[in-house]
Scaffold this motif. Structure first.
Motif, PDB file in Angstrom:
ATOM      1  N   UNK A 291       0.851  -1.159   0.000  1.00 45.81           N
ATOM      2  CA  UNK A 291       0.000   0.000   0.000  1.00 45.81           C
ATOM      3  C   UNK A 291       0.900   1.225   0.000  1.00 45.81           C
ATOM      4  N   UNK A 292       0.649   2.154  -0.887  1.00 45.14           N
ATOM      5  CA  UNK A 292       1.441   3.372  -0.973  1.00 45.14           C
ATOM      6  C   UNK A 292       0.973   4.381   0.049  1.00 45.14           C
ATOM      7  N   UNK A 293       1.873   4.767   0.901  1.00 46.92           N
ATOM      8  CA  UNK A 293       1.522   5.736   1.929  1.00 46.92           C
ATOM      9  C   UNK A 293       2.161   7.068   1.592  1.00 46.92           C
ATOM     10  N   UNK A 294       1.477   8.138   1.804  1.00 49.57           N
ATOM     11  CA  UNK A 294       2.041   9.453   1.570  1.00 49.57           C
ATOM     12  C   UNK A 294       3.018   9.729   2.701  1.00 49.57           C
ATOM     13  N   UNK A 295       4.305   9.858   2.340  1.00 50.88           N
ATOM     14  CA  UNK A 295       5.332  10.106   3.341  1.00 50.88           C
ATOM     15  C   UNK A 295       5.531  11.608   3.508  1.00 50.88           C
ATOM     16  N   UNK A 296       5.818  12.014   4.721  1.00 49.43           N
ATOM     17  CA  UNK A 296       5.958  13.447   4.986  1.00 49.43           C
ATOM     18  C   UNK A 296       7.330  13.829   5.526  1.00 49.43           C
ATOM     19  N   UNK A 297       8.154  12.898   5.940  1.00 48.09           N
ATOM     20  CA  UNK A 297       9.376  13.234   6.647  1.00 48.09           C
ATOM     21  C   UNK A 297      10.639  13.197   5.781  1.00 48.09           C
ATOM     22  N   UNK A 298      10.541  12.862   4.516  1.00 45.18           N
ATOM     23  CA  UNK A 298      11.719  12.780   3.671  1.00 45.18           C
ATOM     24  C   UNK A 298      12.149  14.164   3.207  1.00 45.18           C
ATOM     25  N   UNK A 299      13.465  14.376   3.102  1.00 46.73           N
ATOM     26  CA  UNK A 299      13.986  15.647   2.623  1.00 46.73           C
ATOM     27  C   UNK A 299      14.037  15.647   1.104  1.00 46.73           C
ATOM     28  N   UNK A 300      13.424  16.634   0.464  1.00 44.39           N
ATOM     29  CA  UNK A 300      13.396  16.802  -0.993  1.00 44.39           C
ATOM     30  C   UNK A 300      12.986  15.525  -1.738  1.00 44.39           C
ATOM     31  N   UNK A 301      11.845  14.938  -1.407  1.00 43.99           N
ATOM     32  CA  UNK A 301      11.421  13.728  -2.120  1.00 43.99           C
ATOM     33  C   UNK A 301      10.929  14.068  -3.530  1.00 43.99           C
ATOM     34  N   UNK A 302      10.937  13.085  -4.387  1.00 43.71           N
ATOM     35  CA  UNK A 302      10.329  13.202  -5.711  1.00 43.71           C
ATOM     36  C   UNK A 302       8.830  13.325  -5.497  1.00 43.71           C
ATOM     37  N   UNK A 303       8.235  14.359  -6.042  1.00 40.75           N
ATOM     38  CA  UNK A 303       6.790  14.571  -5.885  1.00 40.75           C
ATOM     39  C   UNK A 303       6.073  13.980  -7.090  1.00 40.75           C
ATOM     40  N   UNK A 304       5.119  13.100  -6.821  1.00 36.57           N
ATOM     41  CA  UNK A 304       4.398  12.403  -7.880  1.00 36.57           C
ATOM     42  C   UNK A 304       2.916  12.734  -7.755  1.00 36.57           C
ATOM     43  N   UNK A 305       2.400  13.468  -8.734  1.00 35.83           N
ATOM     44  CA  UNK A 305       0.985  13.806  -8.747  1.00 35.83           C
ATOM     45  C   UNK A 305       0.147  12.617  -9.164  1.00 35.83           C
TER      46      UNK A 305
ATOM     47  N   UNK B  53      15.588   6.128  -3.302  1.00 35.72           N
ATOM     48  CA  UNK B  53      14.755   7.150  -3.929  1.00 35.72           C
ATOM     49  C   UNK B  53      13.588   7.451  -3.000  1.00 35.72           C
ATOM     50  N   UNK B  54      13.599   8.640  -2.422  1.00 36.40           N
ATOM     51  CA  UNK B  54      12.458   9.027  -1.594  1.00 36.40           C
ATOM     52  C   UNK B  54      11.434   9.709  -2.491  1.00 36.40           C
ATOM     53  N   UNK B  55      10.183   9.449  -2.212  1.00 36.01           N
ATOM     54  CA  UNK B  55       9.114   9.997  -3.034  1.00 36.01           C
ATOM     55  C   UNK B  55       7.879  10.208  -2.183  1.00 36.01           C
ATOM     56  N   UNK B  56       7.008  11.048  -2.689  1.00 33.18           N
ATOM     57  CA  UNK B  56       5.743  11.306  -2.022  1.00 33.18           C
ATOM     58  C   UNK B  56       4.660  11.407  -3.089  1.00 33.18           C
ATOM     59  N   UNK B  57       3.532  10.757  -2.839  1.00 40.19           N
ATOM     60  CA  UNK B  57       2.395  10.847  -3.748  1.00 40.19           C
ATOM     61  C   UNK B  57       1.563  12.063  -3.349  1.00 40.19           C
ATOM     62  N   UNK B  58       1.274  12.925  -4.314  1.00 36.08           N
ATOM     63  CA  UNK B  58       0.497  14.127  -4.072  1.00 36.08           C
ATOM     64  C   UNK B  58      -0.863  13.969  -4.763  1.00 36.08           C
ATOM     65  N   UNK B  59      -1.941  13.770  -4.009  1.00 37.66           N
ATOM     66  CA  UNK B  59      -3.270  13.685  -4.631  1.00 37.66           C
ATOM     67  C   UNK B  59      -3.609  14.995  -5.341  1.00 37.66           C
ATOM     68  N   UNK B  60      -4.132  14.880  -6.552  1.00 40.62           N
ATOM     69  CA  UNK B  60      -4.441  16.057  -7.372  1.00 40.62           C
ATOM     70  C   UNK B  60      -5.912  16.034  -7.754  1.00 40.62           C
ATOM     71  N   UNK B  61      -6.621  17.126  -7.473  1.00 37.49           N
ATOM     72  CA  UNK B  61      -8.054  17.218  -7.743  1.00 37.49           C
ATOM     73  C   UNK B  61      -8.349  18.091  -8.953  1.00 37.49           C
ATOM     74  N   UNK B  62      -7.762  17.779 -10.056  1.00 38.85           N
ATOM     75  CA  UNK B  62      -8.014  18.541 -11.276  1.00 38.85           C
ATOM     76  C   UNK B  62      -8.006  17.605 -12.464  1.00 38.85           C
ATOM     77  N   UNK B  63      -8.076  18.187 -13.654  1.00 40.74           N
ATOM     78  CA  UNK B  63      -8.027  17.378 -14.872  1.00 40.74           C
ATOM     79  C   UNK B  63      -6.581  16.988 -15.171  1.00 40.74           C
ATOM     80  N   UNK B  64      -6.421  16.027 -16.060  1.00 35.27           N
ATOM     81  CA  UNK B  64      -5.075  15.647 -16.486  1.00 35.27           C
ATOM     82  C   UNK B  64      -4.359  16.836 -17.113  1.00 35.27           C
ATOM     83  N   UNK B  65      -5.076  17.619 -17.913  1.00 30.38           N
ATOM     84  CA  UNK B  65      -4.472  18.803 -18.538  1.00 30.38           C
ATOM     85  C   UNK B  65      -4.025  19.811 -17.487  1.00 30.38           C
TER      86      UNK B  65
END
Length: 80
Positions: A1-15, A58-70
């Motif tokens: 399960x992918x958890x949104x991580x908050x404590x990593x320094x400069x993680x890759x942000x993935x929308x 590779x540290x990363x964080x999933x960022x939920x996005x509430x808009x269109x793909x465009x």
């Protein structure tokens, strides 16, 4: 399960789409008891499996996005 991580320094942000039509690929859920957002689904599993194969951390964080793909593409381009 992918958890949104908050404590990593400069993680890759993935929308990720927060309201996608195909939840088996990406699904965003929120646990109000724990105040945590979870990102799950087939696409998340594939991404996490690929990350395990790289030869570096590779540290990363999933960022939920509430808009269109465009809108998402435009925000990435504009570095929003």
């Amino acid at each position: 399960m992918g958890r949104v991580m908050r404590n990593e320094e400069k993680p890759l942000k993935i929308g990720v789409p927060a309201r996608g039509a195909f939840r088996q690929f990406v699904n965003v859920s929120y646990d109000s008891d724990k105040s945590e957002t979870y990102v799950t689904g087939f696409s998340i599993q594939v991404f996490e499996a690929a990350v395990k194969k790289v030869n570096y951390s590779l540290s990363y964080v999933f960022i939920p996005y509430n808009g269109t793909d465009d809108d998402l593409v435009a925000d990435v381009h504009n570095k929003v």
